[in-house]
Scaffold this active site. Sequence first.
Site, PDB file in Angstrom:
ATOM      1  N   TYR A  74       0.841  -1.196   0.000  1.00 47.17           N
ATOM      2  CA  TYR A  74       0.000   0.000   0.000  1.00 47.17           C
ATOM      3  C   TYR A  74       0.882   1.255   0.000  1.00 47.17           C
ATOM      4  O   TYR A  74       0.663   2.190  -0.769  1.00 47.17           O
ATOM      5  CB  TYR A  74      -0.910  -0.026   1.240  1.00 47.17           C
ATOM      6  CG  TYR A  74      -2.038   0.966   1.210  1.00 47.17           C
ATOM      7  CD1 TYR A  74      -3.103   0.814   0.329  1.00 47.17           C
ATOM      8  CD2 TYR A  74      -2.059   2.060   2.071  1.00 47.17           C
ATOM      9  CE1 TYR A  74      -4.153   1.716   0.301  1.00 47.17           C
ATOM     10  CE2 TYR A  74      -3.101   2.971   2.054  1.00 47.17           C
ATOM     11  CZ  TYR A  74      -4.154   2.794   1.173  1.00 47.17           C
ATOM     12  OH  TYR A  74      -5.185   3.689   1.146  1.00 47.17           O
ATOM     13  N   LYS A 112       1.042   4.181  -2.699  1.00 46.66           N
ATOM     14  CA  LYS A 112       0.659   5.552  -2.346  1.00 46.66           C
ATOM     15  C   LYS A 112       1.833   6.538  -2.411  1.00 46.66           C
ATOM     16  O   LYS A 112       1.654   7.693  -2.770  1.00 46.66           O
ATOM     17  CB  LYS A 112      -0.020   5.592  -0.974  1.00 46.66           C
ATOM     18  CG  LYS A 112      -1.393   4.901  -0.941  1.00 46.66           C
ATOM     19  CD  LYS A 112      -2.393   5.514  -1.934  1.00 46.66           C
ATOM     20  CE  LYS A 112      -3.784   4.918  -1.792  1.00 46.66           C
ATOM     21  NZ  LYS A 112      -4.744   5.471  -2.753  1.00 46.66           N
TER      22      LYS A 112
END
Lengths: 254, 254
Positions: free
Chosen positions: B159, B163
């Site tokens: 993640y 991001k």
Amino acid sequence: MFKKINLKNRTALVTGAGKGLGKACAIALAEAGAKVIILSRTKSDLIKVSKIIKKTKGSSQLFVCDVTNLEDFKKVLKKISRLDILINNAGNNRPQHFTKVTQENMEYLTNLNMKAAFNVAQLCSQKMVKEKNRRKIGGSIIHMSSQLGRVGCEGRNVYNMNKFGVEGLARGMACELAPYNIRVNTVCPTFVETPMVKKFFKNKKFKNKMLKNIPLGRVAKESDVATAVAFLAADSSEMITGTSLLVDGGWTAQ
Amino acid sequence: MGIFLKDINLKGKTALITGATKGLGRGAAIAIAEAGGNIIALGRNQTELNSLKREIKKFKVNYLPFNCDVNDYDRMKLFISDLKKLDILVNNAGTNIPESFLNVKKSSMETLLNVNTKAVFNIAQLCANQIIKLKRKSGSIINISSIFGIVAGQKRTVYSMTKFGVEGLTKGMALDLAKYNIRVNSVCPNIVLTPRTKKYFADKKYNKYVKDNTPINKVVTVSDVATSITFLASEAASMITGSSIVIDGGWTAK
């Protein structure tokens, strides 16, 4: 779903409110409904600002005060009954090449941009935490920083040192004031059409060079910065703390 | 429009929102409609696209739903390149599969990269091209990032990789699109209570982890994030590009 910028029943103190960004912030906050306390060294400037605020049906109270004079600032705070928002704006710049910076200029800038910024923030915070319903309604402190609080620039070494310091101060304050629901953030503008910048931009070579560094190809307007400040002051940003709003047209993205 | 306080008004603007049926996407769609913007909602759940219509129509703006998977590049391209109006993109569709680094499955890694990185890039590119083709005077693209686009978290390696990538993409896009007056920014929320994160918050240990890491003692709401998105979408933020609004109650300030 959308939280409007609404500062009704809030009292905001703005330093350096006579001209430039401070003046714009004071008027914008009044337009959002806040009662505004404006400080500057020059009474005639403050009277002009309070007249504009009155025209927009806002309310203001003015104090002639040099923020580097701690005792004077304490006296002002004693005369204020309530404080919810601080716009820690008073600041200045005297660009010089690092090897040529005079002791006098370094001391002047550091005393104003850092020491006074710290003292004003500390005294206002002490007042703000005492308010009974503080945790419920929250508080907001906004330091006027700069894109030069994020990146270096020629002839700006002292200003860089000062504004990077303010960025650090804001983060530290955010951690310590969070238990009181007081948020602390900075706004980092690029060059803005203010009296201070107009002076620098008389040098056309410098102006063109700086404009080339702003991807959007234009300098910021005072209203761009004042709107960002009002956004951070209001509950629209109630979970934003310890961070910076960059109003720099992409300068620091490069 | 005040003297220094700009309105957050999206009347006459059209916004495309991906992942619009749930959570942050749905909130953004409603907030933008509330500010007067027309909505193009992308999602995979027809029932939810229909129920969103009822909410959007309350604000008397246009609503165009499109049932599509953001990974379906060809359908997305056909749809976007046929749009007659487009000013704003809320690049929101994203997902997460928390696994500790040593045990991350190849399939989860690929899913996250496909949705959070490749689809985000593709949709941004398609929309930017369309905004330019339509000769709009200005545009605003908001990529939904996360605090894990700034710092790391446990079981968040993939993640964070995606991001952090979105943060980089945002800055790069901002530079390339500045000359078209298309601004590109991201919002970085803390863990917001949404249908996707509900299962995380059900775990007491996780709840405590979020609480202990958030100096402001509140959970970020969908409305908090939707408000910042709407601000960035509007001309009130016309000098803000290549940056991130961090909505994390101080998480990353520590």
